[in-house]
Scaffold this motif. Structure first.
Motif, short mmCIF file in Angstrom:
data_model
loop_
_atom_site.label_atom_id
_atom_site.label_comp_id
_atom_site.label_asym_id
_atom_site.label_seq_id
_atom_site.Cartn_x
_atom_site.Cartn_y
_atom_site.Cartn_z
N LEU A 132 -12.99 -21.53 -40.04
CA LEU A 132 -13.73 -20.48 -38.63
C LEU A 132 -14.72 -21.02 -38.14
N LYS A 133 -15.51 -21.02 -37.36
CA LYS A 133 -16.47 -20.51 -36.99
C LYS A 133 -17.30 -19.48 -37.84
N LEU A 134 -19.26 -20.06 -37.96
CA LEU A 134 -19.46 -19.39 -39.21
C LEU A 134 -19.90 -18.45 -38.71
N GLY A 135 -19.88 -18.11 -37.90
CA GLY A 135 -20.49 -16.59 -36.51
C GLY A 135 -18.92 -15.67 -38.05
N PRO A 136 -17.98 -15.58 -37.15
CA PRO A 136 -17.11 -15.26 -37.63
C PRO A 136 -16.57 -15.13 -39.22
N ALA A 137 -16.95 -16.41 -39.60
CA ALA A 137 -16.14 -16.70 -40.81
C ALA A 137 -17.19 -15.94 -42.15
N LEU A 138 -18.37 -15.71 -41.48
CA LEU A 138 -19.47 -15.04 -42.31
C LEU A 138 -19.05 -12.80 -42.33
N LYS A 139 -18.34 -12.94 -40.67
CA LYS A 139 -18.44 -11.58 -40.92
C LYS A 139 -16.99 -11.34 -41.85
N ILE A 140 -16.02 -11.76 -41.86
CA ILE A 140 -14.93 -11.69 -42.34
C ILE A 140 -15.36 -12.04 -43.82
N TYR A 141 -16.30 -12.62 -44.33
CA TYR A 141 -16.44 -12.43 -45.68
C TYR A 141 -16.70 -11.22 -46.03
N ARG A 142 -17.28 -10.75 -45.31
CA ARG A 142 -18.25 -9.32 -46.26
C ARG A 142 -16.81 -9.15 -46.62
N HIS A 143 -15.61 -8.65 -45.14
CA HIS A 143 -14.93 -7.74 -45.48
C HIS A 143 -13.67 -8.40 -46.79
#
Length: 593
Positions: free
Chosen positions: A566-577
């Motif tokens: 994933l691109k990092l931005g979405p990845a970080l958000k996804i990681y939060r979830h």
DNA sequence: TGCTGCGCACATG
DNA sequence: CATGTGCGCAGCA
């Protein structure tokens, strides 16, 4: 799209090797695949071959040996007989430039059609198109902006919405998009268009001979604060990870990054660096930037420049050094402070003497600085646009225009419904979801990310608690008011703790939030359905990777950030979830571990 | 010993 | 000349 099982892995392997300046040859790719993704050599070779056949990857001979290239990268036109990828320049996109939007969107559609002829018949799904554009121009668009862009293009005729909701090219744009010139306005990146835009070429490594000079200049140039500089970047884009050290290469020795070192090694290096810096820094030369120091350091002693106490105050109190000079302060002293003492969200800190206006790069010597309560950037009243009024500084926590922009962007309602489920719920905000309170002055009192998934009527076990999070309003560790940072969350060392360790601490700390579902028995589809609410584009990776609830609960941050491609931005958000589901709590502290 | 970062010489357009 | 590439070396685990 042709289904090659390890396609993304292979591309990542190639990219990674290129970043490492290692030849992406079959041996290294296989090796990387084995190590990183546990894909055996036979499969890798087979898939690589298929990638080559499908022109996802170019097989090239360079300097007498075989290399592989990621075809999605630009500049490989000359390698292949026929360039497959688009060659449009990377541009700074202004929403008010419809021609450029049109160019990008039609080029993306054309690229997708070229890569998969099925798209010609069935159109390109909005999600795929969005993904494609974000892949190329991710830093310039939000998903909401793209939604608008698509709408505009349909209205203008550059795109055609098909019955199934997919897009195809309108007018005579087909087959033209791979060229950067043509007589169609929509594909025109000719002088007229380029002249009206800031066009910058793709970043790339500089020739070594010039590098030292450049670095020297950088070290003298206050405007070297990376993201604010215009023009071409000097280094390959490095994705941002809040848990990463975000460290400069300047002054750094070869070898592994500090982040991968053990604590004692870092301390040794830090000490050496500090002493080196204090000895060779001339009084007149202002230290450079966020990117010019070692970031959050953890000096062992020293006098706190806030409370003037020497050394650690308590068992878990840490001291942090100014990233520009050798001033130190207790993290806890900084945490309780607003204004000029604030730490940056990346856990670095500039002392009041070194803090500079991010516009003019002058210190408070040339006027009082007002500090954003979110990003901690400082501005002179007259440098900020709009000018900072006295009352806005006093009555509220002041928020700079940059931070105000983010939530405002998300309030723009899409004019069109492109497969509502796919796009409307996209999370655009990298940090904040503040839509519940549109007043930017109150930004700092909202929670970090509390996406409120629209209830689309889909039966879902994932309906969430009220949007307002029970956690206190914090954005980063420095606003944690619990009398100091959570044991070591203020330092990079904390980030080196294993995820499991971090999670363990939190797991036992509190009870579960009943509003957060138990994912342990979820199927692939359940996982997908959960994430598609928030990440309609990216959620598919959970299906692709066959991540069920059990796997989800075992995922570590590194898995989310690297293995899902994933691109990092979405990845970080996804990681939060992911984290939230893992611990069944929504605690901001977790994300800074 | 293997992984990684990167200086610098070379290749290419 | 600008830019992409990767050899060869150094640091590290």
């Amino acid at each position: 799209m042709t289904d090659i099982k390890n396609r993304e892995y292979i591309l990542e392997a190639i990219d990674q090797l290129r970043r490492r300046k290692a030849r992406p040859d079959i041996h290294r790719i296989c090796n990387f695949m084995t190590r990183r993704f546990s894909v055996d050599t036979k499969d890798t070779k087979a898939d690589l071959q298929r990638c080559v056949e499908n022109e996802v990857v170019y097989k090239v001979e360079y300097k007498g040996n075989i290399s592989y290239r990621n075809a999605a990268k630009k500049s490989y036109g000359h390698i292949k007989k026929e360039p497959v990828v688009s060659i449009e320049p990377v541009v700074v996109v202004k929403p008010e430039n419809p021609k450029l939007f049109a160019n990008i969107v039609t080029t993306a559609v054309a690229d997708l059609i070229l890569s998969d002829s099925d798209y010609l018949d069935f159109g390109v799904p909005a999600a795929e198109l969005m993904k494609k554009i974000l892949f190329k121009h991710g830093s310039k668009f939000t998903k909401k902006m793209l939604t608008d862009l698509f709408q505009r293009e349909v209205e203008n005729g550059g795109l055609v919405r098909m019955d199934n909701g997919n897009f195809s090219l309108g007018r005579s744009t087909q087959h033209e998009s791979e060229k950067s010139e043509g007589d169609d306005d929509y594909l025109n990146t000719s002088e007229e268009v380029q002249g009206s835009l800031k066009v910058r070429k793709k970043p790339g490594p500089k020739p070594g001979k010039r590098k030292n000079e450049i670095e020297k200049l950088r070290s003298l140039e206050p405007s070297s604060i990376g993201i604010r500089m215009g023009g071409r970047r000097k280094r390959a884009k490095k994705v941002f990870d809040p848990s990463d050290n975000n460290l400069p290469r300047v002054n750094r020795k070869r070898g592994r990054p500090l982040g991968s070192l053990n604590k004692s090694t870092i301390e040794k290096q830090t000490a050496a660096l500090l002493s080196a810096r204090s000895s060779d820094q001339s009084p007149g030369s202002r230290p450079t930037s966020r990117a010019s120091s070692t970031g959050a350091k953890e000096p062992m002693g020293g006098v706190c420049s806030v409370c003037h106490m020497q050394g650690k105050k308590g068992g878990c109190d840490k001291m942090i050094s100014c990233r520009e000079c050798s001033n130190k302060a207790h993290v806890s002293c900084l945490n309780t402070e607003e204004g000029i003492l604030r730490m940056y969200p990346d856990n670095t800190w500039q002392c009041p003497h070194c803090k500079t206006c991010v516009v003019c790069y002058e210190t408070s010597d040339s006027g009082a600085l007002t500090v954003c309560s979110i990003c901690a950037d400082a501005y002179h009243s007259h440098c900020h646009e709009p000018k900072i009024l006295e009352k806005s500084k006093g009555a509220f926590k002041w928020v700079c225009s940059n931070c105000q922009m983010e939530p405002l962007l998300t309030d723009i309602k899409p004019k069109m419904e492109i497969k509502q489920e796919d796009i409307d719920k996209a999370e655009d905000k990298p940090v904040l979801n503040l839509s519940s309170n549109p007043d930017p002055l109150f930004l700092a009192t909202n929670d970090q990310v509390s996406p409120t998934p629209p209830n689309s009527g889909r039966s879902s076990p994932f309906l969430r608690s009220p949007p307002v999070s029970p956690t206190p309003p914090t954005l980063s560790p420095q606003t944690n008011h619990n009398g100091g940072m959570h044991s070591s969350s203020s330092t990079e060392y904390k980030f080196n703790l294993s995820d499991s360790q971090s999670l363990k601490d939190f797991d036992t700390e509190d009870s579960y939030d009943p509003s957060i579902p138990d994912a342990s028995n979820w199927s692939y589809d359940d996982v997908y359905n959960y994430f598609v609410q928030y990440f309609p584009e990216e959620a598919i990776v959970f299906k692709e990777q066959e991540i069920d609830g059990h796997s989800l609960l075992l995922m570590k941050r590194v898995d989310v950030l690297t293995s899902l491609n994933l691109k990092l931005g979405p990845a970080l958000k996804i990681y939060r979830h992911v984290l939230k589901l893992q611990v069944r709590r929504d605690d901001h502290k977790l994300y800074w571990l």
